[in-house]
Write an enzyme that holds these catalytic residues in place. Sequence first.
Site, PDB file in Angstrom:
ATOM      1  N   ASP A  21       0.774  -1.114   0.045  1.00 21.92           N
ATOM      2  CA  ASP A  21       0.136  -0.041  -0.093  1.00 21.92           C
ATOM      3  C   ASP A  21       0.972   1.275   0.063  1.00 21.92           C
ATOM      4  O   ASP A  21       1.793   1.514   0.819  1.00 21.92           O
ATOM      5  CB  ASP A  21      -0.805   0.131   1.097  1.00 21.92           C
ATOM      6  CG  ASP A  21      -1.767   1.238   1.396  1.00 21.92           C
ATOM      7  OD1 ASP A  21      -1.922   2.086   0.586  1.00 21.92           O
ATOM      8  OD2 ASP A  21      -1.949   1.573   2.717  1.00 21.92           O
ATOM      9  N   ASN A  23      -0.507   4.552  -0.571  1.00 19.05           N
ATOM     10  CA  ASN A  23      -1.273   5.857  -0.287  1.00 19.05           C
ATOM     11  C   ASN A  23      -1.939   5.653   1.139  1.00 19.05           C
ATOM     12  O   ASN A  23      -2.748   6.817   1.407  1.00 19.05           O
ATOM     13  CB  ASN A  23      -2.271   6.051  -1.232  1.00 19.05           C
ATOM     14  CG  ASN A  23      -3.360   5.153  -1.306  1.00 19.05           C
ATOM     15  OD1 ASN A  23      -3.333   4.118  -0.654  1.00 19.05           O
ATOM     16  ND2 ASN A  23      -4.474   5.072  -2.179  1.00 19.05           N
ATOM     17  N   ASP A  25      -4.250   3.935   2.692  1.00 15.39           N
ATOM     18  CA  ASP A  25      -5.425   3.665   3.014  1.00 15.39           C
ATOM     19  C   ASP A  25      -5.569   2.282   3.563  1.00 15.39           C
ATOM     20  O   ASP A  25      -6.846   1.568   3.797  1.00 15.39           O
ATOM     21  CB  ASP A  25      -6.356   3.900   1.740  1.00 15.39           C
ATOM     22  CG  ASP A  25      -5.906   2.958   0.669  1.00 15.39           C
ATOM     23  OD1 ASP A  25      -5.219   1.859   0.511  1.00 15.39           O
ATOM     24  OD2 ASP A  25      -6.738   3.170  -0.318  1.00 15.39           O
ATOM     25  N   ASP A  29      -1.946  -1.495  -3.631  1.00 13.58           N
ATOM     26  CA  ASP A  29      -2.134  -0.705  -4.823  1.00 13.58           C
ATOM     27  C   ASP A  29      -1.382  -1.005  -5.864  1.00 13.58           C
ATOM     28  O   ASP A  29      -0.387  -1.723  -5.678  1.00 13.58           O
ATOM     29  CB  ASP A  29      -2.414   1.036  -4.514  1.00 13.58           C
ATOM     30  CG  ASP A  29      -1.402   1.370  -3.625  1.00 13.58           C
ATOM     31  OD1 ASP A  29      -0.359   1.039  -4.098  1.00 13.58           O
ATOM     32  OD2 ASP A  29      -1.776   2.300  -2.880  1.00 13.58           O
ATOM     33  N   ASP A  99      -6.518 -11.327 -14.260  1.00 11.03           N
ATOM     34  CA  ASP A  99      -7.564 -12.099 -14.305  1.00 11.03           C
ATOM     35  C   ASP A  99      -8.656 -11.770 -15.168  1.00 11.03           C
ATOM     36  O   ASP A  99      -9.130 -10.731 -15.453  1.00 11.03           O
ATOM     37  CB  ASP A  99      -8.295 -12.045 -12.881  1.00 11.03           C
ATOM     38  CG  ASP A  99      -7.599 -13.382 -12.103  1.00 11.03           C
ATOM     39  OD1 ASP A  99      -8.088 -14.474 -12.444  1.00 11.03           O
ATOM     40  OD2 ASP A  99      -7.029 -13.128 -10.986  1.00 11.03           O
ATOM     41  N   ASP A 200     -10.413 -17.285 -15.015  1.00 11.40           N
ATOM     42  CA  ASP A 200     -10.941 -17.612 -13.944  1.00 11.40           C
ATOM     43  C   ASP A 200     -12.057 -18.713 -14.079  1.00 11.40           C
ATOM     44  O   ASP A 200     -12.956 -18.100 -14.699  1.00 11.40           O
ATOM     45  CB  ASP A 200     -11.498 -16.378 -12.873  1.00 11.40           C
ATOM     46  CG  ASP A 200     -12.175 -16.800 -11.634  1.00 11.40           C
ATOM     47  OD1 ASP A 200     -11.553 -17.114 -10.749  1.00 11.40           O
ATOM     48  OD2 ASP A 200     -13.531 -16.637 -11.761  1.00 11.40           O
ATOM     49  N   GLU A 253      -7.973 -21.852 -15.234  1.00 13.19           N
ATOM     50  CA  GLU A 253      -8.395 -22.652 -13.921  1.00 13.19           C
ATOM     51  C   GLU A 253      -9.447 -23.474 -14.362  1.00 13.19           C
ATOM     52  O   GLU A 253     -10.515 -22.950 -14.441  1.00 13.19           O
ATOM     53  CB  GLU A 253      -8.931 -21.541 -12.654  1.00 13.19           C
ATOM     54  CG  GLU A 253      -9.418 -22.343 -11.524  1.00 13.19           C
ATOM     55  CD  GLU A 253     -10.275 -21.356 -10.470  1.00 13.19           C
ATOM     56  OE1 GLU A 253     -10.072 -21.490  -9.237  1.00 13.19           O
ATOM     57  OE2 GLU A 253     -11.005 -20.479 -11.016  1.00 13.19           O
ATOM     58  N   HIS A 318      -4.281 -17.553  -4.042  1.00 10.84           N
ATOM     59  CA  HIS A 318      -5.170 -16.775  -2.875  1.00 10.84           C
ATOM     60  C   HIS A 318      -6.425 -17.465  -2.727  1.00 10.84           C
ATOM     61  O   HIS A 318      -7.158 -16.952  -1.598  1.00 10.84           O
ATOM     62  CB  HIS A 318      -5.764 -15.486  -3.859  1.00 10.84           C
ATOM     63  CG  HIS A 318      -6.463 -15.886  -4.975  1.00 10.84           C
ATOM     64  ND1 HIS A 318      -5.952 -16.700  -6.288  1.00 10.84           N
ATOM     65  CD2 HIS A 318      -7.846 -15.697  -5.260  1.00 10.84           C
ATOM     66  CE1 HIS A 318      -7.072 -16.942  -7.001  1.00 10.84           C
ATOM     67  NE2 HIS A 318      -8.253 -16.379  -6.506  1.00 10.84           N
ATOM     68  N   ASP A 319      -6.732 -18.702  -2.954  1.00 16.27           N
ATOM     69  CA  ASP A 319      -7.661 -19.566  -2.433  1.00 16.27           C
ATOM     70  C   ASP A 319      -7.310 -20.446  -1.647  1.00 16.27           C
ATOM     71  O   ASP A 319      -8.299 -21.491  -1.048  1.00 16.27           O
ATOM     72  CB  ASP A 319      -8.394 -20.139  -3.847  1.00 16.27           C
ATOM     73  CG  ASP A 319      -9.401 -19.234  -4.651  1.00 16.27           C
ATOM     74  OD1 ASP A 319      -9.931 -18.126  -4.014  1.00 16.27           O
ATOM     75  OD2 ASP A 319      -9.631 -19.311  -5.646  1.00 16.27           O
TER      76      ASP A 319
END
Length: 540
Positions: A21, A23, A25, A29, A99, A200, A253, A318-319
């Site tokens: 990150d 910025n 928040d 990003d 993706d 995906d 996938e 990520h899964d």
Amino acid sequence: MKSNWFKQAVGYQIYPKSFRDTNDDGIGDINGIIEKLPYLKDLGVDFIWINPIYKSPQFDGGYDISDYYALDEDRFGTMADLQNLIMQAHSMGMKVIMDLVVNHTSNQHPWFIESRKSKDNPYRDYYHWQPATPDHLPNNWISFFGGSTWTIDDATGEAYFHVFAKEQPDLNWHNPKVREEIYAMVRWWLEQGIDGFRLDAISHIEKAPWDFEIKSFKDNDPWEPFMNVAGIEVYMAEFKKIFDEFDALTVGEASGVSTKEAPNWTDDQGYIDMIFELEHSDKDDEGKADLKIFKDTIMRWQEDLLARGWNAPYLENHDQPRVIDVLGDGTETSAKALAVAYMLLRGTPFIYQGQEIGMTNFNYTNISQVDATDTIYLYNEKLAEGLSKTAALKAATVNSRDHSRTPMQWDATENAGFTNGKPWLVINPNYLEKNVAAAQANPDSILNLYKFLIQLRHEYQDISEGNITFLFPEHPTVLAYERGEFLIVTNLSATPTTVTFERPRHDYQDMVTQALAPDLLDLSLEGWAYRIYKKNKKTA
């Protein structure tokens, strides 16, 4: 003629929300990815795959897209930022893929908003609608997120279809207008300069007839009516024409595509370049994978795609929870053995962010620490079954996707160097010891082993494109194979073992220590040991 550069390549998967990150928040990003490109270049990867950064309500981590042509600027940045990322990555010799999520959209996509207005709306047929009542749904199919694949919409009294959450309605690929829209969008993104796509849930775009009845709710049976259903080849062939025109890198996938079918998907005339198989990632209720299933699955995919086709080996994404805790025993020693075991297989290997430093699962103490929708669903289901909050939390989080989504651990400063703001997701407290800066300073780190393995793939064609022959296929813990002049042996267990070769192996050099190996006949392996041997060439 399509190029095969990817056969020598290594990919790196980035989950943008958790990468870096800039910025403050609390959300990663595009500029954070740009900032870390030198790190990725030093690691040695050839391309990056970026998880969704499109405009989205973020109900399912960005896999619920509300505008295919727009980025989620509030969270991730602008198209100018993305163009800068692509330009800088290309200048360093790295490619960028994104993706492609076309099985479904968000229920906030303009197409679906129009579709649900009336039965005669021009966009009605962009999705799957059927007459239904609460007591009589079109069929007994169940979604990946639990519950029926059908949700009745009050506006028209009919039900729409979704293989994932009800907030992710499936597109109707039988409608030529849908395909025209999707193909135009694919071309547009390739024209922006990206180098390809990870497709995906692509094997779900075709569905069986609605009267198909699920007979068993065990194993993969419930997914049969929307997993690699006959007819999908028509759409994939249409995709292929576009991909070939742009020489795009494509990885699918594609659950439900078997090892016998995969060569037709991924050979030189195939629809895509490679496939992520999902078979080896099954886990039990304790969050552990079965090593025999892992080993047998890896061998079968390698052998069945040897004559034709191409693999995309991976350990994490990520899964999936972190492999160091799923197949390993939480130690860096186990993470190293697993790295060697898969990184030198035949195919294009993928590394998931943090895997290269041995990031671990998170010890959840409250459901408020969880973001993943399916984990929260499961938690509430377990509560409804009568489990205590503590027991429900353990059952729901043991295999949660959020384990792999905790922010990247860059250094030992506050928030692991991920952000100066409040992180969107909890940070693993072990970042104080387990971080990139510490790994870079340690010659014996997992990170430096990955650098070495990537170097081997780049330097030796036997590793990048050579054949593969497995040894000791019945051994319960040893995954061993030959790749041309190379011999790779890994013990994927904390228990020492010994393997005996059918014949002595002479004149091998240990590529890690550079020492000449003794004649190899009986090889003793300590727990989580690995050996990378290369045959010495005879000098004249």
